[in-house]
Design a protein around this motif. Structure first.
Motif, PDB file in Angstrom:
ATOM      1  N   GLY A 171      72.604   4.247  92.936  1.00 19.82           N
ATOM      2  CA  GLY A 171      72.313   5.291  93.908  1.00 19.82           C
ATOM      3  C   GLY A 171      72.354   6.675  93.291  1.00 19.82           C
ATOM      4  O   GLY A 171      71.518   7.530  93.595  1.00 19.82           O
ATOM      5  N   LEU A 172      73.311   6.911  92.395  1.00 20.47           N
ATOM      6  CA  LEU A 172      73.374   8.207  91.711  1.00 20.47           C
ATOM      7  C   LEU A 172      72.159   8.417  90.817  1.00 20.47           C
ATOM      8  O   LEU A 172      71.601   9.517  90.767  1.00 20.47           O
ATOM      9  N   TYR A 173      71.745   7.383  90.107  1.00 16.47           N
ATOM     10  CA  TYR A 173      70.548   7.490  89.266  1.00 16.47           C
ATOM     11  C   TYR A 173      69.316   7.782  90.122  1.00 16.47           C
ATOM     12  O   TYR A 173      68.467   8.600  89.763  1.00 16.47           O
ATOM     13  N   ALA A 174      69.202   7.114  91.272  1.00 17.67           N
ATOM     14  CA  ALA A 174      68.044   7.325  92.143  1.00 17.67           C
ATOM     15  C   ALA A 174      68.078   8.717  92.759  1.00 17.67           C
ATOM     16  O   ALA A 174      67.037   9.352  92.947  1.00 17.67           O
ATOM     17  N   LEU A 175      69.274   9.205  93.055  1.00 16.43           N
ATOM     18  CA  LEU A 175      69.408  10.514  93.687  1.00 16.43           C
ATOM     19  C   LEU A 175      69.068  11.652  92.732  1.00 16.43           C
ATOM     20  O   LEU A 175      68.344  12.587  93.081  1.00 16.43           O
ATOM     21  N   PHE A 176      69.577  11.574  91.510  1.00 19.88           N
ATOM     22  CA  PHE A 176      69.377  12.663  90.556  1.00 19.88           C
ATOM     23  C   PHE A 176      68.164  12.455  89.651  1.00 19.88           C
ATOM     24  O   PHE A 176      67.759  13.365  88.947  1.00 19.88           O
ATOM     25  N   LYS A 177      67.606  11.238  89.620  1.00 19.39           N
ATOM     26  CA  LYS A 177      66.440  10.904  88.794  1.00 19.39           C
ATOM     27  C   LYS A 177      66.622  11.344  87.341  1.00 19.39           C
ATOM     28  O   LYS A 177      65.711  11.838  86.703  1.00 19.39           O
ATOM     29  N   ASP A 178      67.799  11.215  86.864  1.00 21.25           N
ATOM     30  CA  ASP A 178      68.118  11.604  85.490  1.00 21.25           C
ATOM     31  C   ASP A 178      69.313  10.778  85.043  1.00 21.25           C
ATOM     32  O   ASP A 178      69.889  10.010  85.812  1.00 21.25           O
ATOM     33  N   THR A 179      69.706  10.981  83.841  1.00 19.19           N
ATOM     34  CA  THR A 179      70.856  10.264  83.316  1.00 19.19           C
ATOM     35  C   THR A 179      72.134  10.831  83.908  1.00 19.19           C
ATOM     36  O   THR A 179      72.403  12.017  83.802  1.00 19.19           O
ATOM     37  N   VAL A 180      72.902   9.982  84.550  1.00 18.17           N
ATOM     38  CA  VAL A 180      74.145  10.415  85.188  1.00 18.17           C
ATOM     39  C   VAL A 180      75.259  10.524  84.156  1.00 18.17           C
ATOM     40  O   VAL A 180      76.064  11.449  84.194  1.00 18.17           O
ATOM     41  N   LEU A 181      75.279   9.603  83.226  1.00 16.28           N
ATOM     42  CA  LEU A 181      76.313   9.592  82.194  1.00 16.28           C
ATOM     43  C   LEU A 181      75.660   9.776  80.823  1.00 16.28           C
ATOM     44  O   LEU A 181      75.468   8.807  80.083  1.00 16.28           O
ATOM     45  N   PRO A 182      75.322  11.011  80.430  1.00 13.91           N
ATOM     46  CA  PRO A 182      74.583  11.207  79.172  1.00 13.91           C
ATOM     47  C   PRO A 182      75.384  10.805  77.939  1.00 13.91           C
ATOM     48  O   PRO A 182      74.809  10.278  76.981  1.00 13.91           O
ATOM     49  N   THR A 183      76.687  11.016  77.951  1.00 20.71           N
ATOM     50  CA  THR A 183      77.460  10.637  76.762  1.00 20.71           C
ATOM     51  C   THR A 183      77.481   9.131  76.591  1.00 20.71           C
ATOM     52  O   THR A 183      77.487   8.634  75.465  1.00 20.71           O
ATOM     53  N   LEU A 184      77.469   8.413  77.707  1.00 17.27           N
ATOM     54  CA  LEU A 184      77.446   6.953  77.623  1.00 17.27           C
ATOM     55  C   LEU A 184      76.133   6.473  77.015  1.00 17.27           C
ATOM     56  O   LEU A 184      76.130   5.590  76.155  1.00 17.27           O
ATOM     57  N   VAL A 185      75.037   7.070  77.417  1.00 19.83           N
ATOM     58  CA  VAL A 185      73.728   6.696  76.868  1.00 19.83           C
ATOM     59  C   VAL A 185      73.691   6.999  75.374  1.00 19.83           C
ATOM     60  O   VAL A 185      73.213   6.183  74.572  1.00 19.83           O
ATOM     61  N   ASN A 186      74.195   8.167  74.975  1.00 20.03           N
ATOM     62  CA  ASN A 186      74.217   8.521  73.549  1.00 20.03           C
ATOM     63  C   ASN A 186      75.058   7.546  72.746  1.00 20.03           C
ATOM     64  O   ASN A 186      74.672   7.127  71.649  1.00 20.03           O
ATOM     65  N   ARG A 187      76.205   7.187  73.265  1.00 21.74           N
ATOM     66  CA  ARG A 187      77.079   6.254  72.528  1.00 21.74           C
ATOM     67  C   ARG A 187      76.446   4.877  72.395  1.00 21.74           C
ATOM     68  O   ARG A 187      76.561   4.229  71.357  1.00 21.74           O
ATOM     69  N   ILE A 188      75.788   4.431  73.440  1.00 21.94           N
ATOM     70  CA  ILE A 188      75.135   3.116  73.372  1.00 21.94           C
ATOM     71  C   ILE A 188      73.981   3.156  72.375  1.00 21.94           C
ATOM     72  O   ILE A 188      73.802   2.220  71.591  1.00 21.94           O
ATOM     73  N   GLN A 189      73.211   4.248  72.368  1.00 20.13           N
ATOM     74  CA  GLN A 189      72.117   4.364  71.408  1.00 20.13           C
ATOM     75  C   GLN A 189      72.646   4.425  69.990  1.00 20.13           C
ATOM     76  O   GLN A 189      72.063   3.837  69.072  1.00 20.13           O
ATOM     77  N   GLN A 190      73.752   5.117  69.759  1.00 21.83           N
ATOM     78  CA  GLN A 190      74.352   5.184  68.417  1.00 21.83           C
ATOM     79  C   GLN A 190      74.891   3.822  68.012  1.00 21.83           C
ATOM     80  O   GLN A 190      74.824   3.439  66.835  1.00 21.83           O
ATOM     81  N   MET A 191      75.439   3.087  68.959  1.00 23.11           N
ATOM     82  CA  MET A 191      76.026   1.794  68.655  1.00 23.11           C
ATOM     83  C   MET A 191      74.956   0.804  68.201  1.00 23.11           C
ATOM     84  O   MET A 191      75.195  -0.022  67.318  1.00 23.11           O
ATOM     85  N   PHE A 192      73.763   0.882  68.799  1.00 23.04           N
ATOM     86  CA  PHE A 192      72.704  -0.049  68.447  1.00 23.04           C
ATOM     87  C   PHE A 192      71.703   0.530  67.464  1.00 23.04           C
ATOM     88  O   PHE A 192      70.657  -0.069  67.226  1.00 23.04           O
ATOM     89  N   ASN A 193      71.997   1.657  66.883  1.00 24.82           N
ATOM     90  CA  ASN A 193      71.122   2.263  65.883  1.00 24.82           C
ATOM     91  C   ASN A 193      71.493   1.671  64.515  1.00 24.82           C
ATOM     92  O   ASN A 193      72.368   2.151  63.823  1.00 24.82           O
ATOM     93  N   TYR A 194      70.811   0.611  64.151  1.00 21.91           N
ATOM     94  CA  TYR A 194      71.128  -0.080  62.899  1.00 21.91           C
ATOM     95  C   TYR A 194      70.560   0.623  61.671  1.00 21.91           C
ATOM     96  O   TYR A 194      70.952   0.346  60.568  1.00 21.91           O
ATOM     97  N   ALA A 195      69.635   1.536  61.885  1.00 20.08           N
ATOM     98  CA  ALA A 195      69.003   2.213  60.763  1.00 20.08           C
ATOM     99  C   ALA A 195      69.949   3.193  60.084  1.00 20.08           C
ATOM    100  O   ALA A 195      69.763   3.550  58.932  1.00 20.08           O
ATOM    101  N   GLY A 196      70.942   3.627  60.788  1.00 20.41           N
ATOM    102  CA  GLY A 196      71.880   4.533  60.131  1.00 20.41           C
ATOM    103  C   GLY A 196      72.301   5.586  61.057  1.00 20.41           C
ATOM    104  O   GLY A 196      73.042   6.422  60.963  1.00 20.41           O
TER     105      GLY A 196
END
Length: 79
Positions: free
Chosen positions: A54-79
């Motif tokens: 509901g929060l994502y639908a309401l704001f139409k943006d990333t609600v937890l930006p640090t969480l998205v960044n950490r997940i992207q860093q965690m799965f960034n195997y290139a370095g």
């Protein structure tokens, strides 16, 4: 000798009381079961996911930006 006998009787009395308490506790029919706890946890997870969606639908943006960044860093195997 009297002192030892009194101590022995005291310890045996305590053990007898503890044994009776354990027997009563095991004979109880009430209590919370595993199914009840699992249903409560499942309801909490579903409500949390609905709230976040509901929060994502309401704001139409990333609600937890640090969480998205950490997940992207965690799965960034290139370095």
């Amino acid at each position: 000798m009297k002192k030892i006998r009194n101590q022995f009787n005291r310890v045996c009395g305590v053990l007898a009381v503890k044994a009776m308490e354990a027997k009563e506790k095991l004979a109880e029919r009430s209590g919370e079961g595993y199914v009840d706890t699992a249903v409560k946890i499942l309801i909490a997870v579903v409500l949390g996911a609905l709230l976040l969606a509901g929060l994502y639908a309401l704001f139409k943006d990333t609600v937890l930006p640090t969480l998205v960044n950490r997940i992207q860093q965690m799965f960034n195997y290139a370095g």
